[in-house]
Design a protein around this motif. Structure first.
Motif, PDB file in Angstrom:
ATOM      1  N   THR A   1      47.103  85.701  69.427  1.00 16.24           N
ATOM      2  CA  THR A   1      47.344  85.010  68.164  1.00 16.24           C
ATOM      3  C   THR A   1      47.519  86.022  67.031  1.00 16.24           C
ATOM      4  OG1 THR A   1      46.012  83.144  68.902  1.00 16.24           O
ATOM      5  CG2 THR A   1      46.427  83.306  66.540  1.00 16.24           C
TER       6      THR A   1
ATOM      7  N   ALA B   1      47.273  77.953  69.881  1.00 16.54           N
ATOM      8  CA  ALA B   1      47.365  78.849  68.722  1.00 16.54           C
ATOM      9  C   ALA B   1      48.378  79.974  68.941  1.00 16.54           C
ATOM     10  CB  ALA B   1      45.985  79.397  68.376  1.00 16.54           C
ATOM     11  N   PRO B   2      48.242  80.794  69.993  1.00 16.65           N
ATOM     12  CA  PRO B   2      49.270  81.820  70.183  1.00 16.65           C
ATOM     13  C   PRO B   2      50.609  81.214  70.596  1.00 16.65           C
ATOM     14  CG  PRO B   2      47.692  81.905  71.976  1.00 16.65           C
ATOM     15  CD  PRO B   2      47.170  80.923  70.971  1.00 16.65           C
TER      16      PRO B   2
ATOM     17  N   SER C   1      43.286  85.191  74.063  1.00 19.51           N
ATOM     18  CA  SER C   1      43.834  84.174  73.168  1.00 19.51           C
ATOM     19  C   SER C   1      43.807  84.651  71.716  1.00 19.51           C
ATOM     20  CB  SER C   1      43.057  82.870  73.301  1.00 19.51           C
ATOM     21  OG  SER C   1      43.522  81.917  72.391  1.00 19.51           O
TER      22      SER C   1
END
Length: 168
Positions: free
Chosen positions: A96, A13-14, A92
Motif C-alpha cells: 500500500t 487497500a493495495p 499488505s
C-alpha cells in the motif's frame, strides 16, 4: 471476524492503488491506439469523450474487485490456521505504501511538487514586474540568468537567477 473478510480488506487497500495505475495504463493504451491507428490528428468523434472515461472506470473496477476476490479466496483457504500471519500484514502495508512513495518521488523528480525550477521562478519574476514574457539561456551554456521581454519579444532586463527570491 473471519479471515476471508480480513484478507479481502488487506488486499483491497493495495489493490485500489494498483488498480488505479492499471486503469491509467489501459486508458493510455486505448487512447494511444485510437490516436495512432484510428483517428490520428483529425477531429475525434464526440463518443470517444464518453467511451474512454467509461473504459477507465470499468478497468479500475474490474481490477479492484479482482484483487478483493483474490483476497477473499486467500483468506478462506487460511481460515483453518489460527491467528493472522504477520508477514501477510506487513506485505499488505508495504504494497500500500510503496506505490504511493514511488509516485511522490517521481512527482518530485519531474518538478510537479517541491521547489519551483529556475524557469518558473524567472517567469514569475517577469510577470510580477509587468513584462509579457521571460527567457533563459540554454542549460548547457553555463549561464544562469533571467531575461524579461516586452510585447515585441525584445530583452528589457537581465537578472541573475540567484537574485530572484523564491515565491512562496
Amino acid at each position: 471476524m473471519k479471515k476471508r473478510y480480513i484478507y479481502s480488506i488487506m488486499f483491497a487497500a493495495p489493490g485500489c492503488i494498483v488498480s488505479l495505475i492499471g486503469a491509467f495504463f489501459v486508458f493510455g493504451t486505448a487512447a494511444g491506439f485510437l490516436w495512432i491507428f484510428v483517428f490520428g490528428d483529425n477531429p475525434w468523434p464526440q463518443y470517444t469523450e464518453v467511451i474512454l472515461p467509461v473504459l477507465f472506470f470499468l478497468s479500475f473496477l474490474v481490477l479492484w474487485v479482482s484483487t478483493i476476490i483474490i483476497g477473499f479466496i486467500t483468506g478462506k483457504k487460511l481460515e483453518g490456521k489460527l491467528g493472522l500471519n504477520k508477514n501477510h500484514i506487513m506485505v499488505s502495508v508495504a504494497a500500500t505504501i510503496l506505490p504511493i512513495v514511488f509516485i511522490i518521488l517521481y512527482q518530485l523528480s519531474v518538478g510537479n511538487i517541491g521547489p519551483k525550477s529556475d524557469g518558473e521562478r524567472c517567469m514569475d519574476f517577469c510577470w510580477q514586474k509587468g513584462y509579457s514574457a521571460s527567457s533563459m539561456p540554454p542549460r548547457d551554456s553555463g549561464e544562469s540568468s533571467c531575461s524579461c521581454l516586452d510585447d515585441s519579444g525584445f530583452e528589457i532586463i537581465t537578472v541573475p537567477i540567484e537574485a530572484i527570491e523564491p515565491v512562496k
